[in-house]
Scaffold this motif. Structure first.
Motif, PDB file in Angstrom:
ATOM      1  N   GLN A 173       9.712   6.652  43.747  1.00  0.00           N
ATOM      2  CA  GLN A 173      10.483   5.579  44.358  1.00  0.00           C
ATOM      3  C   GLN A 173       9.604   4.361  44.630  1.00  0.00           C
ATOM      4  O   GLN A 173      10.013   3.214  44.388  1.00  0.00           O
ATOM      5  CB  GLN A 173      11.129   6.058  45.663  1.00  0.00           C
ATOM      6  N   LEU A 174       8.391   4.588  45.118  1.00  0.00           N
ATOM      7  CA  LEU A 174       7.477   3.473  45.375  1.00  0.00           C
ATOM      8  C   LEU A 174       7.139   2.745  44.087  1.00  0.00           C
ATOM      9  O   LEU A 174       7.069   1.508  44.055  1.00  0.00           O
ATOM     10  CB  LEU A 174       6.203   3.985  46.048  1.00  0.00           C
ATOM     11  N   GLN A 175       6.929   3.496  43.015  1.00  0.00           N
ATOM     12  CA  GLN A 175       6.625   2.870  41.726  1.00  0.00           C
ATOM     13  C   GLN A 175       7.819   2.074  41.208  1.00  0.00           C
ATOM     14  O   GLN A 175       7.668   0.987  40.650  1.00  0.00           O
ATOM     15  CB  GLN A 175       6.203   3.941  40.725  1.00  0.00           C
ATOM     16  N   GLN A 176       9.002   2.626  41.418  1.00  0.00           N
ATOM     17  CA  GLN A 176      10.216   1.940  40.991  1.00  0.00           C
ATOM     18  C   GLN A 176      10.381   0.613  41.718  1.00  0.00           C
ATOM     19  O   GLN A 176      10.851  -0.372  41.142  1.00  0.00           O
ATOM     20  CB  GLN A 176      11.421   2.831  41.255  1.00  0.00           C
ATOM     21  N   GLU A 177       9.975   0.585  42.980  1.00  0.00           N
ATOM     22  CA  GLU A 177      10.060  -0.644  43.772  1.00  0.00           C
ATOM     23  C   GLU A 177       8.858  -1.552  43.561  1.00  0.00           C
ATOM     24  O   GLU A 177       8.776  -2.628  44.170  1.00  0.00           O
ATOM     25  CB  GLU A 177      10.175  -0.296  45.259  1.00  0.00           C
ATOM     26  N   GLN A 178       7.932  -1.112  42.699  1.00  0.00           N
ATOM     27  CA  GLN A 178       6.681  -1.852  42.449  1.00  0.00           C
ATOM     28  C   GLN A 178       5.960  -2.136  43.769  1.00  0.00           C
ATOM     29  O   GLN A 178       5.472  -3.236  44.025  1.00  0.00           O
ATOM     30  CB  GLN A 178       6.962  -3.150  41.681  1.00  0.00           C
ATOM     31  N   SER A 179       5.912  -1.110  44.602  1.00  0.00           N
ATOM     32  CA  SER A 179       5.299  -1.229  45.920  1.00  0.00           C
ATOM     33  C   SER A 179       3.785  -1.268  45.815  1.00  0.00           C
ATOM     34  O   SER A 179       3.180  -0.511  45.043  1.00  0.00           O
ATOM     35  CB  SER A 179       5.729  -0.038  46.786  1.00  0.00           C
ATOM     36  N   ASP A 180       3.195  -2.139  46.594  1.00  0.00           N
ATOM     37  CA  ASP A 180       1.736  -2.248  46.671  1.00  0.00           C
ATOM     38  C   ASP A 180       1.254  -1.456  47.884  1.00  0.00           C
ATOM     39  O   ASP A 180       1.718  -1.696  49.005  1.00  0.00           O
ATOM     40  CB  ASP A 180       1.333  -3.719  46.794  1.00  0.00           C
ATOM     41  N   ASP A 181       0.336  -0.510  47.659  1.00  0.00           N
ATOM     42  CA  ASP A 181      -0.080   0.378  48.736  1.00  0.00           C
ATOM     43  C   ASP A 181      -0.632  -0.370  49.941  1.00  0.00           C
ATOM     44  O   ASP A 181      -0.323  -0.032  51.088  1.00  0.00           O
ATOM     45  CB  ASP A 181      -1.128   1.373  48.222  1.00  0.00           C
ATOM     46  N   ALA A 182      -1.448  -1.385  49.698  1.00  0.00           N
ATOM     47  CA  ALA A 182      -2.073  -2.103  50.815  1.00  0.00           C
ATOM     48  C   ALA A 182      -1.034  -2.837  51.654  1.00  0.00           C
ATOM     49  O   ALA A 182      -1.043  -2.770  52.897  1.00  0.00           O
ATOM     50  CB  ALA A 182      -3.119  -3.077  50.284  1.00  0.00           C
ATOM     51  N   SER A 183      -0.117  -3.529  50.985  1.00  0.00           N
ATOM     52  CA  SER A 183       0.922  -4.262  51.716  1.00  0.00           C
ATOM     53  C   SER A 183       1.855  -3.299  52.436  1.00  0.00           C
ATOM     54  O   SER A 183       2.266  -3.547  53.575  1.00  0.00           O
ATOM     55  CB  SER A 183       1.724  -5.138  50.744  1.00  0.00           C
TER      56      SER A 183
END
Length: 498
Positions: A417-427
């Motif tokens: 899901q995080l990859q699908q949302e193109q989530s940045d770990d630091a942010s």
């Protein structure tokens, strides 16, 4: 000759600008009564300068003795008008026709330089006409718990009454055993409750219901004054505030413990801290109140109880609207609660999308936490450090689960899901640390502060107050407060006497 001698700074009494609007209501809404100071010597247990500033007072310019004299009731400003408020309420589902402030006295209402108005209420300040068989007193133990928790809730961003100070005494007060007495000074824009309306509806004094509703609109919801249906709009506002409040409780893992209608604020504030508890191991059926034998106010029952209590308020307001209008207002509660709760939980997981898949992700995580007895606060804080790289092990998180495979299975879906949302770990980590507290007021922490205070060491009260003001920061020097609670913490029981 012009007198150029320097002027003395104002006294505490002169600094408080009283504007007692509730005291202008007819006397059937309250009883005038003065605080009764303890006969034993008084001492300042703790003082909250941030709350003093809300009252428009510079705490640095006032002698602590002046605060002791004020809060103990020994020296009252000339323009305060002390009173005990009348209300009724449903306690554990049963209507009690008259309650009222049995151990609290509204000293007066103070308006600060910004035009904001706050009640100053003294809890434990002596007998009132509503004390029934009580003694009108509070004990040091219960005042410390409310003092710390109300400020902890404020630090978490949850609407609440605030705590100004505790004044202690050597006077003996009997609860389940002999304890020392204390007085808590708390503030709120209003202490009007659902039960404030119920008492007059049940007495068939419908003109008083209208008068109180008009007062609440004028002083607390002024935008509703020109509404075509002001009383319906008032109920809708209270429904909305209550739905959002309880959603915030559920998201942070807070259990109130005594959600009687007399403990429900017309402004949607967390009111009256007795046997509260922040959930540790995730247990949806968590009961924090040892007196709640049937679990009426268990953690997972709070959303439904909120609606039940609103129904009692709506019933009390029926003289001012139709049944259909009241029902329509109440129907706003559940969808708003669900919407707000899911938004909070998505933020706790660092998710931007809100759909059936993400809702299931939340539900499945909670189910795994329950099965593995995972600490609610520690898990969500640690989840901010989740590494979404496909090869990351996330060992710290895995080790919180007895069944590590259950976490692994969930983590794969979370990562996707995080990859699908193109989530940045630091942010994402930064955002999650802003909504997932590192510190909560666990019962064992409050108990340590109480034990020390009973030995006249108040340092732990002040230390916790400072920590809980900003529960999202790291506070590395106080990191031990974020560790797993000690084994003996499970033995602590809190009840209605707390």
């Amino acid at each position: 000759m012009t007198n150029t001698a320097p002027q003395s700074p104002p006294t505490l009494q002169q600094s408080l600008c009283f504007d007692n609007t509730f005291a202008r209501l007819p006397q059937r809404f309250y009883s005038r009564v003065n605080p009764t100071p303890f006969e034993a010597p008084h001492h300042l247990v703790s003082f909250n300068p941030a709350v003093a500033a809300l009252l428009g007072v510079d705490p640095e310019r006032n002698d602590p003795q002046a605060w002791i004299d004020l809060i103990s009731g020994r020296s009252l400003p000339a323009d305060c008008e002390p009173l005990a408020m009348l209300y009724a309420g449903h306690q554990f589902g049963h209507y009690v026709p008259q309650l009222g402030d049995g151990r609290a006295i509204l000293l007066g209402e103070v308006r600060n330089g910004q035009g904001e108005k706050y009640d100053i209420q003294l809890k434990g300040s002596g007998l009132t006409p509503y004390s029934r068989s009580g003694d009108g007193r509070a004990v040091l133990r219960s005042t410390i718990r409310e003092y710390l928790c109300s400020e902890a809730m404020h630090g978490l961003g949850i609407p609440t009454t605030r705590a100004l100070a505790i004044v202690g005494s050597d006077a003996e007060v009997y609860r389940e055993q002999i304890e020392t007495g204390a007085i808590l000074a708390r503030i709120a824009p209003s202490h009007v409750r659902f039960g404030s309306f119920e008492v007059f509806y049940r007495r068939q004094q419908h003109d008083a219901v209208k008068q109180l509703a008009d007062y609440v609109i004028e002083h607390h919801y002024p935008a509703l004054a020109t509404h075509s249906q002001p009383y319906v709009a008032l109920l809708e506002e209270v429904v909305q505030h209550t739905a959002r409040l309880i959603a915030r409780w559920q998201a942070v893992g807070f259990a109130h413990g005594v959600l009687n209608t007399d403990n429900m604020s017309i402004l949607g504030l967390t009111l009256d801290y007795g046997p509260f508890g922040f959930m540790e191991q995730y247990q949806p059926g968590y009961i924090c109140n040892h007196s709640d034998f049937h679990g009426r106010y268990a953690f997972d029952q709070q959303p439904g109880i909120g609606l039940w209590n609103l129904n009692q308020l709506a019933q009390a307001l029926i003289p001012l609207m139709s049944v259909e209008q009241a029902q329509a207002a109440l129907e706003q509660y559940e969808p708003l609660f669900v919407e707000h709760y899911l938004a909070l939980m998505h933020a706790k997981l660092g998710l931007r999308e809100n759909n059936d898949d993400t809702a299931q992700l939340i539900s499945d995580l909670l189910a795994a936490m329950q099965a593995n007895q995972v600490d609610y606060t520690r898990l969500f804080r640690a989840l901010g450090d989740f590494d979404s790289h496909p090869q990351a092990s996330n060992t710290i998180l895995r080790d919180m689960f007895v069944e590590r495979e259950a976490f692994d299975s969930w983590a794969q879906r979370y990562r996707k899901q995080l990859q699908q949302e193109q989530s940045d770990d630091a942010s994402r980590r930064e955002a999650m640390r802003g909504v997932n507290p590192k510190y909560i007021l666990r019962n064992y922490m409050a108990q340590i502060a109480i034990d020390k205070a009973q030995q006249n060491d108040f340092s732990e009260v002040d230390r916790l107050l400072e920590l809980l003001r900003d529960p999202f920061a790291e506070h590395p020097q106080m990191a031990h407060y974020a560790a797993e609670p000690p084994d003996w913490a499970d033995q602590i029981e809190v009840s209605c006497s707390s």
